[in-house]
Write an enzyme that holds these catalytic residues in place. Structure first.
Site, PDB file in Angstrom:
ATOM      1  N   LYS A 193       0.827  -1.204   0.000  1.00 48.03           N
ATOM      2  CA  LYS A 193       0.000   0.000   0.000  1.00 48.03           C
ATOM      3  C   LYS A 193       0.865   1.259   0.000  1.00 48.03           C
ATOM      4  CE  LYS A 193      -3.964   0.426   2.118  1.00 48.03           C
ATOM      5  NZ  LYS A 193      -5.159   0.566   2.725  1.00 48.03           N
ATOM      6  N   ARG A 201      -3.327   3.086   8.673  1.00 47.71           N
ATOM      7  CA  ARG A 201      -3.632   1.792   8.040  1.00 47.71           C
ATOM      8  C   ARG A 201      -2.401   0.914   7.951  1.00 47.71           C
ATOM      9  NH1 ARG A 201      -8.291   2.649   4.382  1.00 47.71           N
ATOM     10  NH2 ARG A 201      -8.624   4.870   4.272  1.00 47.71           N
ATOM     11  N   GLY A 244      -7.947  -7.294   4.526  1.00 48.10           N
ATOM     12  CA  GLY A 244      -8.769  -7.288   5.740  1.00 48.10           C
ATOM     13  C   GLY A 244      -8.185  -8.012   6.933  1.00 48.10           C
ATOM     14  N   MET A 247      -5.470  -7.210   8.686  1.00 51.61           N
ATOM     15  CA  MET A 247      -4.886  -6.359   9.727  1.00 51.61           C
ATOM     16  C   MET A 247      -5.775  -5.143   9.948  1.00 51.61           C
ATOM     17  SD  MET A 247      -0.889  -6.779   9.066  1.00 51.61           S
ATOM     18  CE  MET A 247      -1.073  -6.507   7.346  1.00 51.61           C
ATOM     19  N   ARG A 255      -3.466  -1.624  -6.142  1.00 48.66           N
ATOM     20  CA  ARG A 255      -2.648  -2.825  -5.962  1.00 48.66           C
ATOM     21  C   ARG A 255      -3.042  -3.820  -7.049  1.00 48.66           C
ATOM     22  NH1 ARG A 255      -5.703  -4.883  -0.465  1.00 48.66           N
ATOM     23  NH2 ARG A 255      -7.747  -4.995  -1.386  1.00 48.66           N
ATOM     24  N   HIS A 292     -15.854  -8.817   1.558  1.00 50.11           N
ATOM     25  CA  HIS A 292     -14.781  -9.672   2.061  1.00 50.11           C
ATOM     26  C   HIS A 292     -14.920 -11.109   1.551  1.00 50.11           C
ATOM     27  CE1 HIS A 292     -12.979 -12.361   5.060  1.00 50.11           C
ATOM     28  NE2 HIS A 292     -11.980 -11.509   4.928  1.00 50.11           N
ATOM     29  N   SER A 318      11.633 -44.752 -14.380  1.00 53.83           N
ATOM     30  CA  SER A 318      10.570 -43.846 -13.958  1.00 53.83           C
ATOM     31  C   SER A 318      10.621 -43.758 -12.436  1.00 53.83           C
ATOM     32  CB  SER A 318       9.210 -44.361 -14.424  1.00 53.83           C
ATOM     33  OG  SER A 318       8.214 -43.475 -13.981  1.00 53.83           O
ATOM     34  N   CYS A 345       6.639 -40.659 -11.991  1.00 54.76           N
ATOM     35  CA  CYS A 345       5.207 -40.938 -12.023  1.00 54.76           C
ATOM     36  C   CYS A 345       4.577 -40.946 -10.638  1.00 54.76           C
ATOM     37  CB  CYS A 345       4.946 -42.257 -12.746  1.00 54.76           C
ATOM     38  SG  CYS A 345       5.713 -43.669 -11.956  1.00 54.76           S
ATOM     39  N   TYR A 381      10.309 -36.335 -18.693  1.00 55.40           N
ATOM     40  CA  TYR A 381       8.873 -36.058 -18.568  1.00 55.40           C
ATOM     41  C   TYR A 381       8.403 -36.246 -17.124  1.00 55.40           C
ATOM     42  CZ  TYR A 381       8.102 -41.114 -18.375  1.00 55.40           C
ATOM     43  OH  TYR A 381       8.132 -42.422 -17.999  1.00 55.40           O
TER      44      TYR A 381
HETATM   45  C1  PEP Z   1       5.359 -44.408  -6.571  1.00 55.77           C
HETATM   46  O1  PEP Z   1       5.702 -45.158  -5.669  1.00 55.77           O
HETATM   47  O2  PEP Z   1       5.717 -43.232  -6.660  1.00 55.77           O
HETATM   48  C2  PEP Z   1       4.453 -44.898  -7.617  1.00 55.77           C
HETATM   49  C3  PEP Z   1       4.133 -44.145  -8.639  1.00 55.77           C
HETATM   50  O3  PEP Z   1       3.875 -46.106  -7.451  1.00 55.77           O
HETATM   51  P1  PEP Z   1       2.647 -46.397  -6.451  1.00 55.77           P
HETATM   52  O4  PEP Z   1       2.128 -45.089  -5.999  1.00 55.77           O
HETATM   53  O5  PEP Z   1       1.668 -47.160  -7.239  1.00 55.77           O
HETATM   54  O6  PEP Z   1       3.321 -47.195  -5.391  1.00 55.77           O
END
Ligand code: PEP
Ligand code: MG
Length: 898
Positions: A25, A94, A103, A105, A361, A479, A789, A856, A876
């Protein structure tokens, strides 16, 4: 150290660059002043002073002197004097932190009004009613902020000094048959102020101070202290704002929007924060002070007719009422947006036909608006592509993909009430009437809607815990609306027909009464409220051109691939729609739970020898072949990583007595025998037990069957002239020998299927890296595996030794005591688990520089983890279908931060 930063009359000590020191502010008041925009003069006391005060409970030596000399500059510009009997200057005090905490403070207005200065102000303004109205506001705010909150007094619910004073005022209003506070007569106001003082003395035991300097310094101190107020702390915890930042204090000459009909006050956004439309969007109230708009006690007027709504369409817009001022405001908002190159949230006051800007702001906006503004500002050449990409928080895309109410079902539902559409999407939940209840019910796993007359900053914890918020009062800038929008929550405000009794826990309209726990459904995009539940429907992302454009830019910038975790053709198709570039994890065990399959699975587990096991497993072959055929077909030519069976076998067995007896019957074994088998399969630590590739090693026929199903489906698709690309993945490998064992079975099966079908096809065999030993020996494994992976769920579990299923038992204490900063199963622990990932990548790539590496675990959809995976050089990430766009945007942003 420089503690005080003056601004006024076109000159300012600070600028927008000084946010850390002056708070948002203060920095922006200085910047607006420099831009020649009319800002009431004042000064900012820096955040350093806040830190100093918090540490020493005292102010730096010369602060008082510096305040006094800077105040003289303000007095000179205003031609008024603070505390002067004839021509008194009034001040606002303020807060203003580095990051906006709407809001959370405190603020004290009209500081400097005393028994001695009142007559002078009456003389100057010629309006006694206005002066006493300002005085009762000062007494209320001062008692609440300074005398109660800053003093650390914690009254019971309904017993706070503000509530007590409000009650006294309600009585006075009833007595005088007036609806609004500003209609009270001078005499009533005078009496009211007197009654307020008596109540304060009896409740708090102290007199309201009649000295302007005491008022000023106590207000400054109270604002500093409000940094450590309960709700400010809880907001910072939710928003991850560091507690050591501190707030600045802005002391500014008061200007009045409540001095008669040529006065007004309002708030506006330079673009619509709900839809992103490029139109000034806001609300104003004639003859009012700023708090009246935000408090939602009066229905505000629209700024112009483009943004009038159901509640406000019959009241006059600022554009029609004060066209010249509106044009000036329009010019200023345009100047501000061009200067800051972003949507601004502004506050203004009109005093006797003169426009003053009180704040600017960066405006909070929901996901829809955020994406639209980013793309439109890019097209207007206000910002470049990189900025546009950074304007949208990846999590905000979640809102765009939020389910909406099923339109057909909604049409058939009876409208219960209608309010203003303050937060998008649809939600159903059980109603609760207090924030504490919302939090408690949420903790027990219930889905709640918080119903309030209006929300206040005290309600943030309850709002956070709720699926949606419904209020009877307030406008689009109230709010509730601001907070909900910031969080992307479904919210309906200003539902004027509702009668809400928090005491009786009832909600009624037109004779229908609902009680705590009853179900309600909100459409936060239209403002409609329905009794009961309505099914929700997914949104059509193809129709959102701004989203599509943003994704195209993200795709051009990012290096990291984005795949999805999907176990069915339907999920695969959803993920494709969201732009997935393959499947990074297909968990085959999820395919075994329909009745026919589970029974074959159980037969397999119970089987006493290899022959019977093979017989049982072969019953699963046609099912699995069909599954893989569907998924490979949906994804072709993208790769599909299919993981072999992973969980401990006992997970498939029945637990309850009657299920066990049914199964025994079906499998022609005695209950006793079955129970013994179940007992034998029981493991003390199943997560570390007979699971993953250990199953495939004990029961190679499982691997054989799964490999056969994958390759037969692949051969079939090749015959259909598709280009399937299966990647067979071995789970839970700790030593290269396990991998070699499984790979041999898989490769042999591929040869067999090729021979049997006469079809050649491509495939890869790789492994999950999800145990610390696999990371440490990744070089050995990479000699055999064609891809890695990272399974960061198991890797986190085994690195910390925290059970992924039981962490809930102690995680809250760990987070509360800041032993760990975040749940490591949600956001990757870069120091620990992350260093194992880095080790695995390095070792793997030393042996095979082209080794394809992905992740994954759940972290694949978490933006900050994605930044880490990008830096680590992964190819990935793979995440759930709905997180694919989020991951893509985060991956593009990772390039910009790199
Ligand atoms: C993991 O362990 O990160 C995985 C992807 O396999 P799960 O969650 O099926 O054990
Ligand atoms: Mg795992």
């Amino acid at each position: 150290m420089k503690s005080i930063y003056f601004f006024g009359n076109g000159k300012a000590d600070g600028s927008a660059a000084d946010k850390n020191l002056l708070g948002g502010k203060g920095a922006n008041l200085a910047e607006m002043t420099r831009l020649g925009i009319p800002v009431p003069p004042g000064f900012t006391i820096s955040t350093d002073v806040c830190s100093y005060y918090m540490e020493s409970d005292n102010y730096p030596d010369k602060l008082k002197l510096q305040v006094a000399t800077t105040l003289e500059k303000v007095e000179k510009i205003m031609s008024q004097k603070f505390g002067d009997v004839n021509n008194p200057l009034l001040l606002s005090v303020r807060s203003g932190a580095r990051k906006s905490m709407p809001g959370m403070m405190e603020t004290v207005l009209n500081v400097g009004l005393t028994i001695k200065t009142i007559p002078g102000l009456i003389e100057k303004s010629g309006d006694e009613q206005f002066v006493y109205d300002a005085y009762r506001r000062l007494i209320t705010m001062f008692a609440d902020v300074v005398m109660e909150k800053a003093a650390g007094i914690e009254p019971a619910e309904g017993e706070s000094i503000r509530e007590k004073l409000d009650k006294i005022m309600e009585v006075e209003k009833k007595k005088n048959r007036t609806k609004t506070n500003s209609e009270l007569s001078v005499n009533s106001l005078k009496q009211l102020c007197q009654k307020f003082k008596v109540e304060i003395k009896s409740s708090i035991g102290k007199d309201f101070p009649d000295d302007p300097h005491i008022q000023l310094w106590e207000s400054i101190t109270a604002v500093f202290k409000s940094w450590n107020g309960k709700r400010a702390i809880s907001y910072r915890n939710i928003e991850n704002i560091p507690h050591q930042w501190g707030t600045a204090v802005n002391v500014q000459a008061m200007v009045f929007g409540n001095m008669g009909d040529s006065c007004a006050t309002g708030v506006a956004f330079t673009r619509n924060p709900s839809t992103g439309e490029n139109n000034i969007y806001g609300e104003w109230l004639p003859n009012a002070q700023g708090e009246d708009v935000v408090a939602g006690l009066r229905t505000p007027n629209p700024i112009n007719n483009l943004n009038s709504n159901n509640n406000s369409k019959r009241i006059i817009s600022l554009k029609d009422h004060m066209p010249e001022i509106y044009n000036e405001l329009d010019g200023i908002q345009d100047q501000l947006e061009k200067h800051y190159k972003d949507m601004q949230d502004i506050e203004f006051t009109i005093q006797s036909g003169y426009l003053w800007m009180l704040q600017t702001r960066t405006g909070k906006r929901n996901g829809f608006a955020s994406v639209r503004m980013a793309i439109e500002m890019l097209e207007e050449k206000l910002i470049d592509e990189k900025t546009a990409l950074q304007r949208v928080k990846p999590e905000q895309l979640d809102e765009i993909m939020h389910p909406m109410l099923d339109a057909e079902a909604e049409k058939k539902s009876k409208l219960f009430a209608k309010g203003l559409p303050a937060g998008p999407g649809g939600a159903s939940g059980q109603i609760v009437f207090t924030s504490n209840d919302a939090e408690m019910w949420h903790k027990t796993g219930k889905q709640v809607i918080l119903v309030r007359n209006e929300t206040s900053p005290e309600d943030v914890h309850g709002m956070f815990a709720s699926k949606a918020i419904l209020t009877a009062r307030g406008g689009m800038t109230s709010h509730a609306a601001l907070v909900a929008r910031g969080w992307g929550k479904c919210c309906v405000v200003g539902c004027a027909d509702l009668q809400i009794s928090a005491q009786d826990k009832t909600l009624s309209t037109n004779g229908t009464v609902l009680h705590e726990g009853d179900w309600l459904t909100l459409n936060g995009s239209s403002g409609c409220v329905y009794e009961g539940t309505i099914p929700l429907k997914e949104v059509d992302l193809n129709a959102n051109i701004h989203f599509q454009k943003l994704m195209k830019i993200a795709d051009r910038f990012r290096k990291l691939g984005v795949r999805t975790n999907a176990d069915s053709p339907k999920d695969a198709q959803t993920a494709l729609k969201f732009g997935a570039e393959g499947i990074g994890l297909c968990r085959t065990e999820h395919m075994f739970f329909d009745p026919e399959r589970i029974s074959a699975m159980r037969e397999l587990i119970i089987a006493k020898d290899k022959n019977n096991r093979r017989k049982a497993i072969m019953k699963l072959l046609p099912h699995q072949r069909k599954d893989f055929y569907g998924i490979l077909k949906a994804m072709a030519p993208h790769p599909v990583t299919i993981r072999l069976l992973d969980p401990p076998l006992h997970e498939f067995l029945p637990q309850e007595k009657n299920q066990i007896s049914k199964l025994a019957n079906k499998l022609h074994v005695s209950i006793k025998e079955l129970n013994t088998r179940i007992k034998n399969l029981h493991e003390t630590n199943p997560m570390l037990g007979h699971r993953g590739c250990r199953l495939g090693i004990s029961y190679p026929e499982i691997t054989e069957m799964q490999a056969r199903a994958i390759f037969e489906a692949t051969a079939q698709l090749v015959m259909e002239e598709k280009s399937p690309l299966p990647e067979v993945m071995v789970p839970l490998v700790v030593t290269v020998m396990e991998f070699k064992h499984q790979k041999e079975i898989i490769d042999n099966m591929a040869e067999t299927v090729k021979k049997e079908t006469g079809v050649t096809f491509e495939y890869l065999v790789g492994t999950m890296i999800e145990l610390p030993r696999a990371c440490a020996t990744a070089d050995q494994i990479a000699k055999e595996a064609e891809f890695f992976s990272f399974g960061t769920n198991d890797l986190t579990q085994t690195t910390y030794g925290f059970s992924r299923d039981d962490i809930g038992g102690f995680l809250p204490e760990y987070l509360d005591h800041k032993i760990i900063p975040v749940d490591p199963f949600q956001s990757i622990d870069q120091e620990g688990v992350g260093s194992l990932v880095i080790m695995g990548v390095k070792k793997g790539r030393v042996v095979n520089s082209k080794l394809k590496i992905g992740i994954c675990g759940e972290h694949g959809g978490d933006p900050s983890s994605i930044h880490f995976f990008h830096k680590t050089g992964l190819d990935y990430v793979s995440c759930s279908p709905f997180r694919v766009p989020i991951a893509k945007l985060a991956a593009a942003q990772a390039i910009l931060i790199d």
